[in-house]
Design a protein around this motif. Structure first.
Motif, PDB file in Angstrom:
ATOM      1  N   ARG A   1       0.961  -1.081  -0.020  1.00 21.36           N
ATOM      2  CA  ARG A   1       0.001   0.105   0.032  1.00 21.36           C
ATOM      3  C   ARG A   1       0.810   1.219  -0.065  1.00 21.36           C
ATOM      4  O   ARG A   1       1.575   1.334   0.931  1.00 21.36           O
ATOM      5  N   ALA A   2       0.604   2.038  -0.717  1.00 21.11           N
ATOM      6  CA  ALA A   2       1.463   3.379  -1.235  1.00 21.11           C
ATOM      7  C   ALA A   2       1.299   4.374   0.332  1.00 21.11           C
ATOM      8  O   ALA A   2       0.335   4.456   0.722  1.00 21.11           O
ATOM      9  N   ARG A   3       2.278   4.784   0.625  1.00 21.12           N
ATOM     10  CA  ARG A   3       2.632   5.653   1.520  1.00 21.12           C
ATOM     11  C   ARG A   3       2.406   7.122   1.061  1.00 21.12           C
ATOM     12  O   ARG A   3       3.354   7.380  -0.021  1.00 21.12           O
ATOM     13  N   VAL A   4       1.575   8.051   1.710  1.00 20.17           N
ATOM     14  CA  VAL A   4       1.699   9.379   1.094  1.00 20.17           C
ATOM     15  C   VAL A   4       1.875  10.589   2.148  1.00 20.17           C
ATOM     16  O   VAL A   4       1.715  10.118   3.449  1.00 20.17           O
ATOM     17  N   LYS A   5       1.974  11.712   1.921  1.00 18.27           N
ATOM     18  CA  LYS A   5       2.031  12.644   2.770  1.00 18.27           C
ATOM     19  C   LYS A   5       3.052  12.655   3.701  1.00 18.27           C
ATOM     20  O   LYS A   5       2.995  12.760   5.035  1.00 18.27           O
ATOM     21  N   GLY A   6       4.421  12.234   3.511  1.00 20.04           N
ATOM     22  CA  GLY A   6       5.314  12.044   4.503  1.00 20.04           C
ATOM     23  C   GLY A   6       6.021  13.616   4.900  1.00 20.04           C
ATOM     24  O   GLY A   6       6.613  13.489   5.871  1.00 20.04           O
ATOM     25  N   TYR A   7       6.104  14.390   3.988  1.00 20.95           N
ATOM     26  CA  TYR A   7       6.568  15.650   4.246  1.00 20.95           C
ATOM     27  C   TYR A   7       5.931  16.421   5.403  1.00 20.95           C
ATOM     28  O   TYR A   7       4.881  16.492   5.523  1.00 20.95           O
ATOM     29  N   ASP A   8       6.725  16.943   6.548  1.00 18.00           N
ATOM     30  CA  ASP A   8       6.263  17.660   7.601  1.00 18.00           C
ATOM     31  C   ASP A   8       6.723  19.223   7.586  1.00 18.00           C
ATOM     32  O   ASP A   8       6.551  19.822   8.474  1.00 18.00           O
ATOM     33  N   GLY A   9       7.038  19.695   6.410  1.00 17.63           N
ATOM     34  CA  GLY A   9       7.265  21.130   6.353  1.00 17.63           C
ATOM     35  C   GLY A   9       6.228  21.732   5.963  1.00 17.63           C
ATOM     36  O   GLY A   9       5.167  21.548   6.384  1.00 17.63           O
ATOM     37  N   PRO A  10       6.212  23.136   5.590  1.00 16.62           N
ATOM     38  CA  PRO A  10       5.093  23.953   5.313  1.00 16.62           C
ATOM     39  C   PRO A  10       3.912  23.344   4.493  1.00 16.62           C
ATOM     40  O   PRO A  10       4.693  22.751   3.409  1.00 16.62           O
ATOM     41  N   ASP A  11       3.104  23.701   4.520  1.00 10.79           N
ATOM     42  CA  ASP A  11       1.999  22.874   3.609  1.00 10.79           C
ATOM     43  C   ASP A  11       2.137  23.435   2.263  1.00 10.79           C
ATOM     44  O   ASP A  11       2.103  22.736   1.155  1.00 10.79           O
TER      45      ASP A  11
ATOM     46  N   GLN B   1       9.489  17.112 -15.656  1.00 17.10           N
ATOM     47  CA  GLN B   1       8.145  16.630 -15.241  1.00 17.10           C
ATOM     48  C   GLN B   1       8.350  16.480 -13.639  1.00 17.10           C
ATOM     49  O   GLN B   1       9.436  16.130 -13.130  1.00 17.10           O
ATOM     50  N   ASN B   2       7.173  16.600 -13.115  1.00 19.38           N
ATOM     51  CA  ASN B   2       7.078  16.483 -11.474  1.00 19.38           C
ATOM     52  C   ASN B   2       6.261  15.288 -11.127  1.00 19.38           C
ATOM     53  O   ASN B   2       5.200  15.099 -11.812  1.00 19.38           O
ATOM     54  N   ILE B   3       6.998  14.350 -10.339  1.00 16.43           N
ATOM     55  CA  ILE B   3       6.000  13.179 -10.038  1.00 16.43           C
ATOM     56  C   ILE B   3       5.747  12.945  -8.405  1.00 16.43           C
ATOM     57  O   ILE B   3       6.792  13.305  -7.782  1.00 16.43           O
ATOM     58  N   GLU B   4       4.526  12.610  -8.102  1.00 13.03           N
ATOM     59  CA  GLU B   4       4.391  12.609  -6.657  1.00 13.03           C
ATOM     60  C   GLU B   4       4.761  10.982  -6.347  1.00 13.03           C
ATOM     61  O   GLU B   4       4.348  10.211  -6.851  1.00 13.03           O
ATOM     62  N   TYR B   5       5.531  11.096  -5.423  1.00 10.68           N
ATOM     63  CA  TYR B   5       5.910   9.924  -4.702  1.00 10.68           C
ATOM     64  C   TYR B   5       6.864  10.217  -3.356  1.00 10.68           C
ATOM     65  O   TYR B   5       7.691  11.129  -3.233  1.00 10.68           O
ATOM     66  N   THR B   6       6.222   9.575  -2.291  1.00  4.37           N
ATOM     67  CA  THR B   6       6.684   9.789  -0.931  1.00  4.37           C
ATOM     68  C   THR B   6       8.052   8.956  -0.624  1.00  4.37           C
ATOM     69  O   THR B   6       7.570   7.580  -0.629  1.00  4.37           O
ATOM     70  N   LEU B   7       9.200   9.218  -0.279  1.00  5.38           N
ATOM     71  CA  LEU B   7      10.101   8.441   0.016  1.00  5.38           C
ATOM     72  C   LEU B   7       9.953   7.981   1.334  1.00  5.38           C
ATOM     73  O   LEU B   7       9.851   8.729   2.463  1.00  5.38           O
ATOM     74  N   THR B   8      10.163   6.596   1.858  1.00  7.59           N
ATOM     75  CA  THR B   8       9.920   5.984   3.002  1.00  7.59           C
ATOM     76  C   THR B   8      10.790   5.153   2.945  1.00  7.59           C
ATOM     77  O   THR B   8      11.675   4.707   2.096  1.00  7.59           O
ATOM     78  N   ALA B   9      11.350   4.031   3.836  1.00 10.46           N
ATOM     79  CA  ALA B   9      12.264   2.969   4.043  1.00 10.46           C
ATOM     80  C   ALA B   9      11.791   1.973   2.922  1.00 10.46           C
ATOM     81  O   ALA B   9      12.750   1.167   2.565  1.00 10.46           O
ATOM     82  N   LYS B  10      10.577   1.851   2.630  1.00 13.89           N
ATOM     83  CA  LYS B  10      10.044   0.823   1.810  1.00 13.89           C
ATOM     84  C   LYS B  10       9.812   1.228   0.221  1.00 13.89           C
ATOM     85  O   LYS B  10       9.978   0.780  -0.732  1.00 13.89           O
ATOM     86  N   GLN B  11       9.379   2.567   0.254  1.00 15.47           N
ATOM     87  CA  GLN B  11       9.180   3.319  -1.003  1.00 15.47           C
ATOM     88  C   GLN B  11      10.607   4.212  -1.303  1.00 15.47           C
ATOM     89  O   GLN B  11      10.715   5.036  -1.000  1.00 15.47           O
ATOM     90  N   THR B  12      11.501   3.363  -1.833  1.00 16.02           N
ATOM     91  CA  THR B  12      12.779   3.940  -2.004  1.00 16.02           C
ATOM     92  C   THR B  12      13.103   4.778  -3.274  1.00 16.02           C
ATOM     93  O   THR B  12      12.198   4.738  -4.159  1.00 16.02           O
ATOM     94  N   LEU B  13      13.979   5.515  -3.217  1.00 18.20           N
ATOM     95  CA  LEU B  13      14.441   6.201  -4.363  1.00 18.20           C
ATOM     96  C   LEU B  13      14.943   5.295  -5.578  1.00 18.20           C
ATOM     97  O   LEU B  13      14.429   5.584  -6.682  1.00 18.20           O
ATOM     98  N   GLU B  14      15.395   4.156  -5.176  1.00 12.01           N
ATOM     99  CA  GLU B  14      16.071   3.054  -6.124  1.00 12.01           C
ATOM    100  C   GLU B  14      14.720   2.675  -6.854  1.00 12.01           C
ATOM    101  O   GLU B  14      14.648   2.483  -7.947  1.00 12.01           O
TER     102      GLU B  14
ATOM    103  N   ALA C   1       3.700  12.785  -2.438  1.00 17.72           N
ATOM    104  CA  ALA C   1       2.252  12.464  -2.995  1.00 17.72           C
ATOM    105  C   ALA C   1       1.279  12.821  -1.960  1.00 17.72           C
ATOM    106  O   ALA C   1       1.489  12.682  -0.878  1.00 17.72           O
ATOM    107  N   GLN C   2       0.131  13.658  -2.494  1.00 19.16           N
ATOM    108  CA  GLN C   2      -0.776  14.336  -1.820  1.00 19.16           C
ATOM    109  C   GLN C   2      -2.038  13.132  -1.521  1.00 19.16           C
ATOM    110  O   GLN C   2      -2.596  13.468  -0.419  1.00 19.16           O
ATOM    111  N   SER C   3      -2.155  12.296  -2.493  1.00 17.21           N
ATOM    112  CA  SER C   3      -3.123  11.333  -1.828  1.00 17.21           C
ATOM    113  C   SER C   3      -2.846   9.863  -2.685  1.00 17.21           C
ATOM    114  O   SER C   3      -1.835   9.919  -3.408  1.00 17.21           O
ATOM    115  N   ILE C   4      -3.646   8.789  -2.172  1.00 24.45           N
ATOM    116  CA  ILE C   4      -3.301   7.334  -3.052  1.00 24.45           C
ATOM    117  C   ILE C   4      -3.602   7.553  -4.633  1.00 24.45           C
ATOM    118  O   ILE C   4      -2.987   7.067  -5.219  1.00 24.45           O
TER     119      ILE C   4
END
Length: 376
Positions: free
Chosen positions: A9-19, A137-150, A113-116
């Motif tokens: 399941r995709a993780r989204v909205k990991g960023y905790d900076g300014p909205d 191009q700009n792509i929505e993708y939240t980096l986590t330990a499982k959703q890696t840059l690789e 990513a802003q949503s699933i």
């Protein structure tokens, strides 16, 4: 089976900076100012960095260049500016591309990513449809330990990048995701490529600000081991009017117990501070001015003011101290990771770093030197 579903399941909205992260104005001028502030490291201008890669491509008879912006923001401001190749901001790049129409530059931005529904959604950034030399191009993708840059790059079929940028994005990564990301960039950098990073440890990933500007503790990534308390509901209750005092008192006690548990306060200190008369003095001073300016006074308002003063003394100031300690520890941890990677890849990269920025350059195969990194 549940674990497998959770993993996929995709993780989204990991960023905790300014909205509105575009408010950071992460354009060419902004990031260059950050680079130039750290005069111990000579990064140069973005035009020079791109120009170096174009010249290298021409020398190697290479037809395309890849630029990656990690944490590009929802508007992809930096890549949008690169895509226009304006003579004012990128004069050398403009001239070289005009002289070599066979060359192309592919720019890709990664923003949370802003949503699933929008996960891995791509938005084209270039303003001119006629200019095919530079695409962005700009792509929505939240980096986590499982959703890696690789995994992100594999899905895009990107096997190399000449220039990778990250401005105030790596700061929101815990140690595990930070190391994964930097390690992936090192493996994907082309020979002679550059990874330029600004603001990699400006905030702790578990600190965020709520709508009232108060700092809160939040676990950003469950795969990073932050043993912290989520204080969202706690702060909401404190700012709601006419709440039951006992309920607020219980929540405050929980927060204070947590701060004692992690060793931020000495045993018994909080209890003594509760009896500090200065708290009452501040509340009474506020009450005096309320009466002076004929504001409506009630038992509930007095109680609310007292709780706010108590929160500022017991929680907010303590959070400021906690943030400082967390940030110092996180910055040191990230430096240790950088030094470790520099040693591990000492035959392949050069590393320079300060508290604010770091630059990794991928060596050409013929380049070898034992002194592979420097620090401030």
């Amino acid at each position: 089976m549940n674990d497998q579903l959770k993993e996929n399941r995709a993780r989204v909205k990991g960023y905790d900076g300014p909205d509105d992260s575009s408010s950071l104005k992460r354009g060419i001028n902004s990031i260059e100012k950050v680079w130039q502030l750290e005069n111990k490291i000579q990064i140069g201008s973005l035009d020079e960095l791109i120009n170096q890669q174009i010249e290298r491509a021409i020398e190697n008879d290479q037809k395309n260049i890849t630029i990656l912006d990690i944490g590009s923001g929802p508007t992809g401001q930096l890549l949008t500016e690169i895509a226009t190749v304006a003579e004012l901001s990128l004069p050398k790049t403009k001239a070289l591309l005009s002289a070599h129409p066979e060359l192309t530059i592919r720019c890709t931005g990664l923003t949370d990513a802003q949503s699933i529904d929008t996960f891995f959604q791509a938005t084209q950034l270039q303003s001119s449809e006629t200019d095919t030399q530079v695409t962005a191009q700009n792509i929505e993708y939240t980096l986590t330990a499982k959703q890696t840059l690789e995994k992100f790059l594999e899905k895009l079929d990107v096997d190399h990048a000449e220039l990778v940028l990250a401005t105030f994005s790596l700061t929101y990564m815990g140690p595990k995701v930070f190391e994964q990301t930097v390690r992936t960039v090192i493996s994907k950098l082309s020979q002679g490529g550059t990874f330029a990073v600004a603001g990699y440890a400006e905030d702790h990933p578990a600190i965020q600000r709520d709508s009232m500007g108060m700092k809160q503790l939040k676990i950003r990534n469950q795969d990073d081991d932050f043993p912290l308390l989520d204080m969202n509901e706690f702060n909401k209750k404190l700012y709601e009017q006419n709440r039951d005092y006992a309920e607020l008192h219980e929540d405050l006690d929980k927060a204070e117990a947590f701060l004692e548990k992690i060793g931020l306060q000495k045993a018994g200190f909080l209890q003594k501070l509760k009896r500090n008369s200065s708290l009452y003095f501040e509340v009474l001073t506020g009450l005096f001015y309320d009466i002076k300016f004929k504001k409506q006074i009630s038992f509930e308002s007095i109680q609310h003011d007292f709780l706010n003063q108590r929160r500022l003394r017991h929680v907010s100031r303590t959070l400021w101290d906690l943030e400082k300690k967390l940030l110092i520890g996180m910055r040191q941890k990230k430096k240790e990771i950088l030094i470790q990677l520099a040693e591990e890849f000492k035959e392949e990269i050069e590393l320079e770093y300060t508290d604010k920025v770091f630059v990794i350059k991928k060596r050409n195969k013929l380049e070898r030197t034992p002194d592979n990194f420097s620090k401030d």
